[in-house]
Scaffold this active site. Structure first.
Site, PDB file in Angstrom:
ATOM      1  N   ASP A 240      28.491  77.716  11.236  1.00 46.76           N
ATOM      2  CA  ASP A 240      27.321  77.695  10.334  1.00 46.76           C
ATOM      3  C   ASP A 240      26.940  79.130   9.948  1.00 46.76           C
ATOM      4  OD1 ASP A 240      27.128  74.962  10.263  1.00 46.76           O
ATOM      5  OD2 ASP A 240      25.422  74.817  11.633  1.00 46.76           O
ATOM      6  N   GLU A 363      37.380  79.536   7.068  1.00 46.14           N
ATOM      7  CA  GLU A 363      36.068  79.117   7.600  1.00 46.14           C
ATOM      8  C   GLU A 363      35.548  77.845   6.908  1.00 46.14           C
ATOM      9  OE1 GLU A 363      33.203  81.707   9.207  1.00 46.14           O
ATOM     10  OE2 GLU A 363      34.689  83.182   9.822  1.00 46.14           O
TER      11      GLU A 363
HETATM   12  N1  CAA Z   1      26.299  72.207  14.500  1.00 42.95           N
HETATM   13  C1  CAA Z   1      26.197  71.481  15.645  1.00 42.95           C
HETATM   14  N2  CAA Z   1      26.860  70.320  15.824  1.00 42.95           N
HETATM   15  C2  CAA Z   1      27.636  69.869  14.823  1.00 42.95           C
HETATM   16  C3  CAA Z   1      27.780  70.584  13.616  1.00 42.95           C
HETATM   17  C4  CAA Z   1      27.066  71.782  13.477  1.00 42.95           C
HETATM   18  N3  CAA Z   1      27.168  72.490  12.353  1.00 42.95           N
HETATM   19  N4  CAA Z   1      28.618  69.909  12.809  1.00 42.95           N
HETATM   20  C5  CAA Z   1      28.979  68.797  13.465  1.00 42.95           C
HETATM   21  N5  CAA Z   1      28.392  68.780  14.676  1.00 42.95           N
HETATM   22  C6  CAA Z   1      28.484  67.720  15.681  1.00 42.95           C
HETATM   23  C7  CAA Z   1      28.034  66.421  15.045  1.00 42.95           C
HETATM   24  O1  CAA Z   1      26.633  66.279  15.136  1.00 42.95           O
HETATM   25  C8  CAA Z   1      28.788  65.389  15.818  1.00 42.95           C
HETATM   26  O2  CAA Z   1      28.122  65.117  17.034  1.00 42.95           O
HETATM   27  P1  CAA Z   1      27.493  63.656  17.294  1.00 42.95           P
HETATM   28  O3  CAA Z   1      28.683  62.724  17.269  1.00 42.95           O
HETATM   29  O4  CAA Z   1      26.843  63.802  18.613  1.00 42.95           O
HETATM   30  O5  CAA Z   1      26.559  63.411  16.158  1.00 42.95           O
HETATM   31  C9  CAA Z   1      30.101  66.084  16.169  1.00 42.95           C
HETATM   32  O6  CAA Z   1      29.848  67.492  16.045  1.00 42.95           O
HETATM   33  C10 CAA Z   1      31.227  65.669  15.233  1.00 42.95           C
HETATM   34  O7  CAA Z   1      30.819  65.971  13.921  1.00 42.95           O
HETATM   35  P2  CAA Z   1      31.422  65.231  12.652  1.00 42.95           P
HETATM   36  O8  CAA Z   1      31.351  63.741  12.878  1.00 42.95           O
HETATM   37  O9  CAA Z   1      30.769  65.763  11.450  1.00 42.95           O
HETATM   38  O10 CAA Z   1      32.970  65.672  12.740  1.00 42.95           O
HETATM   39  P3  CAA Z   1      34.165  65.431  11.734  1.00 42.95           P
HETATM   40  O11 CAA Z   1      35.400  65.279  12.530  1.00 42.95           O
HETATM   41  O12 CAA Z   1      33.818  64.358  10.732  1.00 42.95           O
HETATM   42  O13 CAA Z   1      34.383  66.837  10.936  1.00 42.95           O
HETATM   43  C11 CAA Z   1      34.059  68.783   9.642  1.00 42.95           C
HETATM   44  C12 CAA Z   1      33.480  67.686  10.566  1.00 42.95           C
HETATM   45  C13 CAA Z   1      32.851  69.329   8.960  1.00 42.95           C
HETATM   46  C14 CAA Z   1      35.062  68.284   8.601  1.00 42.95           C
HETATM   47  C15 CAA Z   1      34.749  69.843  10.550  1.00 42.95           C
HETATM   48  O14 CAA Z   1      35.956  69.374  11.102  1.00 42.95           O
HETATM   49  C16 CAA Z   1      34.986  71.152   9.848  1.00 42.95           C
HETATM   50  O15 CAA Z   1      34.066  71.950   9.673  1.00 42.95           O
HETATM   51  N6  CAA Z   1      36.252  71.431   9.424  1.00 42.95           N
HETATM   52  C17 CAA Z   1      36.615  72.743   8.920  1.00 42.95           C
HETATM   53  C18 CAA Z   1      37.107  73.619  10.024  1.00 42.95           C
HETATM   54  C19 CAA Z   1      36.885  75.076   9.753  1.00 42.95           C
HETATM   55  O16 CAA Z   1      35.916  75.498   9.162  1.00 42.95           O
HETATM   56  N7  CAA Z   1      37.806  75.900  10.255  1.00 42.95           N
HETATM   57  C20 CAA Z   1      37.643  77.304  10.122  1.00 42.95           C
HETATM   58  C21 CAA Z   1      38.565  78.024  11.061  1.00 42.95           C
HETATM   59  S1  CAA Z   1      37.927  79.577  11.537  1.00 42.95           S
HETATM   60  C22 CAA Z   1      38.347  80.682  10.371  1.00 42.95           C
HETATM   61  O17 CAA Z   1      38.811  80.354   9.325  1.00 42.95           O
HETATM   62  C23 CAA Z   1      38.041  82.091  10.724  1.00 42.95           C
HETATM   63  C24 CAA Z   1      38.862  83.095  10.013  1.00 42.95           C
HETATM   64  O18 CAA Z   1      39.928  83.449  10.458  1.00 42.95           O
HETATM   65  C25 CAA Z   1      38.348  83.755   8.842  1.00 42.95           C
END
Ligand code: CAA
Length: 381
Positions: A240, A363
């Site tokens: 986030d 990200e």
């Molecule tokens: N804060 C806290 N908890 C969170 C959250 C957040 N922002 N987002 C989700 N959760 C929690 C949810 O509340 C849920 O918990 P509950 O079941 O208790 O409600 C649990 O996590 C699962 O959440 P989702 O059901 O939303 O999970 P999902 O499998 O449907 O996927 C997604 C969510 C948003 C698609 C996620 O997989 C995602 O963000 N994918 C992208 C990954 C990413 O950003 N990778 C970046 C790699 S790092 C990088 O790139 C760095 C670099 O080198 C530059």
């Protein structure tokens, strides 16, 4: 509503802007050509307190706000996007330890990081077969005595080869989905934790992107970050903040593109006047300036909300998707303003155009940000 930066943030911005102009920018094109990691520049950035901008002073950090962090990120990225992404991931790793680490972990990892004794930090979430679907990761952490044994491969790891510690996500429960993931903080040099293939990228060429490989890598309980099963939350909460940071990084690149486009347009003559006086070019410049200003407001909103302790999942996603897409358009339009000269590496716009592309992917890709926003809005957020 006051939309001016607080005085202490302005002071930090001014000193970082001078550092970016005098130290970071002059060698950016050369580093892009050679792919050299910005070791000396990062050493100086650490000395300026840019390794732990939000880390409290008691752990050696700057103890500044998220608003300060995004302001720094914009300035560094305007000079060199590779240096900016290294700093972004250093701060992302630090942020995870700061939020979920024990006091002992903070002293062990954050204090030397902020002092610059550790060259960098890394965040190891993605794997060869799971990027966007982060909860599908397959690396395992098997319970073993008073610790865990980790196996698996992490992909696209920024800073991996230089990281004094890496925040690593692995599965402690085979079928647990997001709930079966646990976070660890693994020091460089831990047996069984090694650097794999290095990627040769289209842009951000002086940032380091590698695979990180775990082969029977044993860590004791003191290296688990947060509770068992809390790893997905550690990752998402870190992201986030990280996404607002990447939005700021893209903003810096977009701003640099605009600056380069305007500079060129005021020098280049066609049809008896400078091309800055042509309506088509003015349209490009106006649209770009408008969209970058709007992006900055979204970045500042996300940062300010985080500083107030609010959850910003939706706002971070909006800032990231809007800012990275606006910056991509900025680079494209300003390259067009340069004509053929934009397509060769005589001018910085060619590097910016390549560098900015990945901000719509890492990200969390734009498509994932839209999923996050769509879910939040339909849920009434
Ligand atoms: N804060 C806290 N908890 C969170 C959250 C957040 N922002 N987002 C989700 N959760 C929690 C949810 O509340 C849920 O918990 P509950 O079941 O208790 O409600 C649990 O996590 C699962 O959440 P989702 O059901 O939303 O999970 P999902 O499998 O449907 O996927 C997604 C969510 C948003 C698609 C996620 O997989 C995602 O963000 N994918 C992208 C990954 C990413 O950003 N990778 C970046 C790699 S790092 C990088 O790139 C760095 C670099 O080198 C530059």
């Amino acid at each position: 509503m006051d939309l001016t930066l607080p005085e202490e943030v302005q002071l930090l911005r001014d000193s970082v802007r001078a550092f970016a102009r005098d130290v970071v920018a002059p060698s950016a094109a050369e580093r892009d050509r050679t792919g050299a990691f910005p070791t000396e520049i990062l050493r100086q950035a650490a000395a300026l307190g840019l390794y732990g901008i939000k880390v409290p002073e008691e752990y050696g950090g700057t103890g500044a706000s998220m608003l300060a962090y995004v302001t720094v990120m914009e300035e560094i990225a305007a000079a060199c996007a590779s240096t900016a992404v290294s700093l972004a991931v250093i701060n992302l790793g630090a942020d995870c330890v700061m939020r979920f680490g024990t006091d002992a972990q903070k002293k062990r990892f954050l204090t030397p990081l902020c002092r610059g004794d550790l060259q960098a930090a890394a965040f190891c979430l993605s794997e060869p077969h799971s990027g966007s679907d982060a909860a599908a990761l397959q690396a395992t952490a098997r319970r073993d005595g008073n610790g865990y044994v980790l196996n698996g491969t992490k992909q696209w790891i920024t800073n991996g080869a230089h990281a004094g510690f890496s925040v690593v996500f692995a599965r402690t429960t085979p079928d647990g989905g997001a709930k079966g993931i646990t976070a660890f903080v693994i020091p460089q040099g831990t047996p069984g934790f090694r650097v794999g293939k290095e990627e040769h990228k289209m842009g951000l060429r002086s940032s380091n992107t590698v695979q990180m490989i775990m082969e029977d890598c044993r860590v004791d309980d003191s290296l688990r970050l947060g509770a068992e099963g809390q790893g997905f939350e550690v990752a998402m909460a870190g992201l986030d903040g990280g996404r607002v940071g990447i939005a700021a990084q893209a903003l810096g690149m977009g701003r640099a593109a605009l600056q380069e486009g305007v500079r060129y347009a005021k020098e280049r003559k066609a049809f008896g006047k400078t091309i800055a006086d042509l309506g088509a070019v003015q349209d490009f410049i106006a649209d770009t300036a408008m969209q970058l200003d709007a992006a900055r407001l979204l970045v500042w909103r996300g940062a300010t909300m985080l500083d107030r302790g609010l959850r910003i999942t939706r706002e971070a996603a909006m800032a990231k998707v809007f800012s990275t897409e606006a910056a991509g358009r900025a680079a494209d339009r300003m390259l067009q303003v340069h004509g053929g000269y934009g397509y060769v590496n005589d001018f910085p716009i060619e590097r910016i155009y390549r560098d900015v592309r990945v901000t719509r992917i890492y990200e969390g890709a734009s498509e994932i940000q839209r999923v996050v926003i769509g879910r939040a809005v339909t849920a009434g957020g």
